[in-house]
Design an enzyme around this catalytic site. Structure first.
Site, PDB file in Angstrom:
ATOM      1  N   CYS A   1       0.805  10.935   9.526  1.00  0.00           N
ATOM      2  CA  CYS A   1       1.640  10.290  10.351  1.00  0.00           C
ATOM      3  C   CYS A   1       3.363  10.595   9.815  1.00  0.00           C
ATOM      4  CB  CYS A   1       1.344   9.164  10.677  1.00  0.00           C
ATOM      5  SG  CYS A   1       2.383   8.310  12.029  1.00  0.00           S
TER       6      CYS A   1
ATOM      7  N   ARG B   1       0.788  -1.262  -0.124  1.00  0.00           N
ATOM      8  CA  ARG B   1      -0.036   0.021  -0.067  1.00  0.00           C
ATOM      9  C   ARG B   1       0.807   1.252   0.020  1.00  0.00           C
ATOM     10  NH1 ARG B   1       1.791   3.405   4.538  1.00  0.00           N
ATOM     11  NH2 ARG B   1       1.077   2.344   6.447  1.00  0.00           N
TER      12      ARG B   1
ATOM     13  N   THR C   1       5.516   8.521  10.362  1.00  0.00           N
ATOM     14  CA  THR C   1       6.132   7.117   9.932  1.00  0.00           C
ATOM     15  C   THR C   1       5.559   6.553   8.479  1.00  0.00           C
ATOM     16  OG1 THR C   1       4.124   5.885  10.777  1.00  0.00           O
ATOM     17  CG2 THR C   1       5.707   6.478  12.369  1.00  0.00           C
TER      18      THR C   1
ATOM     19  N   ARG D   1       4.054   0.599   2.336  1.00  0.00           N
ATOM     20  CA  ARG D   1       3.875  -0.419   3.537  1.00  0.00           C
ATOM     21  C   ARG D   1       3.886  -1.900   2.755  1.00  0.00           C
ATOM     22  NH1 ARG D   1       3.649  -1.450   8.796  1.00  0.00           N
ATOM     23  NH2 ARG D   1       2.572   0.221   9.419  1.00  0.00           N
TER      24      ARG D   1
ATOM     25  N   GLU E   1      -1.578  -2.794  13.133  1.00  0.00           N
ATOM     26  CA  GLU E   1      -0.979  -2.041  14.323  1.00  0.00           C
ATOM     27  C   GLU E   1      -1.821  -2.346  15.578  1.00  0.00           C
ATOM     28  OE1 GLU E   1      -2.133   2.424  13.220  1.00  0.00           O
ATOM     29  OE2 GLU E   1      -0.205   2.075  13.904  1.00  0.00           O
TER      30      GLU E   1
ATOM     31  N   ARG F   1      -5.501   5.988   0.461  1.00  0.00           N
ATOM     32  CA  ARG F   1      -4.649   4.861   0.725  1.00  0.00           C
ATOM     33  C   ARG F   1      -4.935   3.958  -0.546  1.00  0.00           C
ATOM     34  NH1 ARG F   1      -2.584   3.583   5.979  1.00  0.00           N
ATOM     35  NH2 ARG F   1      -1.695   5.395   6.843  1.00  0.00           N
TER      36      ARG F   1
ATOM     37  N   ARG G   1       4.147  -7.030  13.623  1.00  0.00           N
ATOM     38  CA  ARG G   1       2.720  -6.474  13.985  1.00  0.00           C
ATOM     39  C   ARG G   1       1.663  -7.972  14.323  1.00  0.00           C
ATOM     40  NH1 ARG G   1       0.444  -1.865  10.833  1.00  0.00           N
ATOM     41  NH2 ARG G   1       0.136  -3.204   9.162  1.00  0.00           N
TER      42      ARG G   1
ATOM     43  N   GLU H   1      -7.024   7.422   7.722  1.00  0.00           N
ATOM     44  CA  GLU H   1      -5.938   8.280   8.414  1.00  0.00           C
ATOM     45  C   GLU H   1      -5.376   9.395   7.386  1.00  0.00           C
ATOM     46  OE1 GLU H   1      -2.832   5.915  10.539  1.00  0.00           O
ATOM     47  OE2 GLU H   1      -1.529   7.431   9.759  1.00  0.00           O
TER      48      GLU H   1
HETATM   49  P1  ADP Z   1      -1.540  -0.021   7.500  1.00  0.00           P
HETATM   50  O1  ADP Z   1      -0.971  -1.597   7.465  1.00  0.00           O
HETATM   51  O2  ADP Z   1      -1.861   0.306   5.952  1.00  0.00           O
HETATM   52  O3  ADP Z   1      -0.602   0.621   7.885  1.00  0.00           O
HETATM   53  P2  ADP Z   1      -3.153  -1.017   9.415  1.00  0.00           P
HETATM   54  O4  ADP Z   1      -2.249  -1.301  10.148  1.00  0.00           O
HETATM   55  O5  ADP Z   1      -4.306  -0.317   9.695  1.00  0.00           O
HETATM   56  O6  ADP Z   1      -2.701  -0.135   8.222  1.00  0.00           O
HETATM   57  O7  ADP Z   1      -3.660  -2.366   8.688  1.00  0.00           O
HETATM   58  C1  ADP Z   1      -4.705  -2.495   7.700  1.00  0.00           C
HETATM   59  C2  ADP Z   1      -5.290  -3.650   7.394  1.00  0.00           C
HETATM   60  O8  ADP Z   1      -4.474  -4.481   6.460  1.00  0.00           O
HETATM   61  C3  ADP Z   1      -5.308  -4.363   8.735  1.00  0.00           C
HETATM   62  O9  ADP Z   1      -6.599  -5.174   8.864  1.00  0.00           O
HETATM   63  C4  ADP Z   1      -4.140  -5.631   8.420  1.00  0.00           C
HETATM   64  O10 ADP Z   1      -4.380  -6.672   9.079  1.00  0.00           O
HETATM   65  C5  ADP Z   1      -4.521  -5.646   7.015  1.00  0.00           C
HETATM   66  N1  ADP Z   1      -3.265  -6.179   6.355  1.00  0.00           N
HETATM   67  C6  ADP Z   1      -1.994  -5.865   6.460  1.00  0.00           C
HETATM   68  N2  ADP Z   1      -1.056  -6.456   5.685  1.00  0.00           N
HETATM   69  C7  ADP Z   1      -1.952  -7.471   5.243  1.00  0.00           C
HETATM   70  C8  ADP Z   1      -1.484  -8.662   4.521  1.00  0.00           C
HETATM   71  N3  ADP Z   1      -0.351  -9.071   3.896  1.00  0.00           N
HETATM   72  N4  ADP Z   1      -2.521  -9.568   4.034  1.00  0.00           N
HETATM   73  C9  ADP Z   1      -4.024  -9.181   4.660  1.00  0.00           C
HETATM   74  N5  ADP Z   1      -4.024  -8.139   5.412  1.00  0.00           N
HETATM   75  C10 ADP Z   1      -3.301  -7.299   5.580  1.00  0.00           C
HETATM   76  N1  DAR Z   2      -0.566   5.173  16.995  1.00  0.00           N
HETATM   77  C1  DAR Z   2       0.401   6.148  16.809  1.00  0.00           C
HETATM   78  C2  DAR Z   2       1.004   6.192  15.441  1.00  0.00           C
HETATM   79  C3  DAR Z   2       1.717   5.111  15.227  1.00  0.00           C
HETATM   80  C4  DAR Z   2       2.215   4.778  13.593  1.00  0.00           C
HETATM   81  N2  DAR Z   2       0.688   4.190  12.897  1.00  0.00           N
HETATM   82  C5  DAR Z   2      -0.020   4.885  12.126  1.00  0.00           C
HETATM   83  N3  DAR Z   2       0.332   6.009  11.564  1.00  0.00           N
HETATM   84  N4  DAR Z   2      -1.251   4.370  11.690  1.00  0.00           N
HETATM   85  C6  DAR Z   2       1.462   5.737  17.933  1.00  0.00           C
HETATM   86  O1  DAR Z   2       2.190   6.892  18.037  1.00  0.00           O
HETATM   87  O2  DAR Z   2       1.419   4.776  18.367  1.00  0.00           O
END
Ligand code: ADP
Ligand code: DAR
Length: 382
Positions: free
Chosen positions: A292, A147, A294, A301, A335, A250, A330, A246
């Site tokens: 963010c 993504r 990050t 990612r 996250e 995306r 994770r 966010e």
């Molecule tokens: P991001 O990973 O885009 O920073 P999130 O941590 O909120 O955002 O995760 C977004 C969604 O994508 C979550 O439901 C996560 O389980 C899912 N996800 C991340 N990587 C994978 C993957 N390789 N296969 C399936 N789902 C995934």
């Molecule tokens: N939850 C915030 C942001 C961490 C990075 N994740 C993002 N941007 N979705 C933290 O400080 O833990």
């Protein structure tokens, strides 16, 4: 105020107005003083706490961006949620400039050494053919996802967006998505029209963003929810675009299994088609701008959901490989979630200071190493 800050108050190359001038409301100054005291006395170490020392705090507490963002707008999530890992967001693009002495140190720390003197390389998606299927026999990798995030030029980020901004961003993005060709064609589903059952199914299937993230809530990222929010899905549920979660946008490609070349090439094609129709906010130094820090730079990612029954027993070795290959490990739901059924979410950690291809390659090389270690686990070396 130091001469460096006075220097900075000159013409800003990001917003073409004088950054930093303006009156921070008295009640905000009070919030900031209380917040600093709270951070100082907190035992938890977020990057915010680590880098917001008294000198930096005094330099920044009286500054304000053209959108009216103050230091309190940036740090409130990390003060309310002392368990934050990072603890800071940019309420608008100019915040990265006005509050740079804080953001730059946090960016350098998170992205493994991207200094304030460094510059993000120009976009380079590389050669997809140099990447391999991570698990052709389908023994470990459940699914692969890549993504990126984008912000539309001319709009602030979540905390400073008005209701009209959410509607306008949604309209611009969905108009662009309507022109997608090939296997990217699909339908946009506004969150406001979605039944709770459909929303739950899409979230459980990892297609739709989760709701109620306390860090985003505390960062004022959920104003007017669910106005302007939604998801675009292609017919095969392998390509999706999140609108106004966010970030403004995306762009996500995902498949079951480990076929990273297929997932990555779909994302590259999607960005190529979408960027013809939308003007994205990009800084010469920080690359693509996001809410963010990050996610700055490439905003990429690349992740796998992967089963590691052996390495899962010895997380020390798992963490060793993660550190060596700049991986983030994770929970299954992304996250701030736990590992379920032994499925780890493993992705590249760095997003700035390298190209899009290099970010994906870091995940590619790291996951291949994890699978090698998983296979060797417990095998006595001769
Ligand atoms: P991001 O990973 O885009 O920073 P999130 O941590 O909120 O955002 O995760 C977004 C969604 O994508 C979550 O439901 C996560 O389980 C899912 N996800 C991340 N990587 C994978 C993957 N390789 N296969 C399936 N789902 C995934
Ligand atoms: N939850 C915030 C942001 C961490 C990075 N994740 C993002 N941007 N979705 C933290 O400080 O833990």
């Amino acid at each position: 105020m130091s001469s460096a800050t006075n220097e900075k108050l000159k013409q800003c190359n990001m917003c073409h107005t004088v950054c930093g001038k303006g009156k921070v409301p008295e009640e905000v100054v009070q919030e900031l003083d209380d917040a600093f005291e709270c951070l100082e006395s907190s035992p938890i170490m977020s990057l915010l706490k680590k880098h917001l020392n008294k000198n930096v705090f005094d330099e920044l507490k009286d500054l304000i961006t053209p959108y009216g963002s103050t230091l309190w707008d940036c740090i409130k999530s990390g003060v309310v949620n002392l368990d934050s890992g990072v603890g800071i967001y940019a309420p608008d693009a100019q915040a990265y400039h006005v509050f740079d002495i804080l953001f730059d140190n946090i960016i350098e720390d998170y992205h493994n050494g991207f200094k304030y003197t460094d510059k993000q390389p120009l976009p380079d998606w590389g050669k997809v053919s140099t990447l391999q299927n991570l698990d052709p026999l389908g023994r470990y990798v459940v699914s692969t996802r890549v993504r990126c995030g984008r912000s539309l030029e001319g709009y602030p980020f979540n905390p400073k967006m008005k209701e009209d901004d959410y509607v306008a961003v949604e309209k611009k993005v969905t108009n662009a998505l309507r022109e997608l060709k090939g296997d990217l064609k699909g339908v946009y589903y506004p969150l406001a029209d979605m039944s709770p059952e459909v929303q739950k199914k899409l979230t459980t299937d990892h297609l739709l963003f989760k709701e109620g993230d306390k860090y985003l809530e505390a960062a004022d990222a959920n104003h007017y929810w669910p106005v302007g929010r939604g998801i675009f899905l292609n017919n095969e549920n392998t390509f999706m675009v999140w609108v106004n979660e966010e970030d403004h946008v995306r762009i996500i490609s995902m498949n079951e299994g480990g076929n990273l070349p297929k997932v990555y090439s779909r994302l590259v094609e999607a960005v190529r088609q979408i960027e013809k129709r939308l003007a994205f906010a990009r800084s010469v130094r920080l690359g693509y701008l996001t809410f963010c820090p990050t996610n700055l730079g490439t905003t990429i990612r690349a992740s796998v959901h992967i089963k590691l029954p052996n390495l899962g027993k010895d997380t020390e070795e798992l963490e060793l490989v993660a550190d060596e290959f700049h991986l983030q490990v994770r929970g299954t739901g992304g996250e701030h979630t736990e590992v379920k059924d032994g499925i780890y979410d493993v992705s590249n950690k760095r997003r700035i200071g390298l190209t899009e291809y290099e970010a994906v390659k870091e995940m590619h090389d790291g996951v291949l190493e994890l699978i090698k270690r998983e296979q060797e686990f417990g095998v006595v070396k001769k």
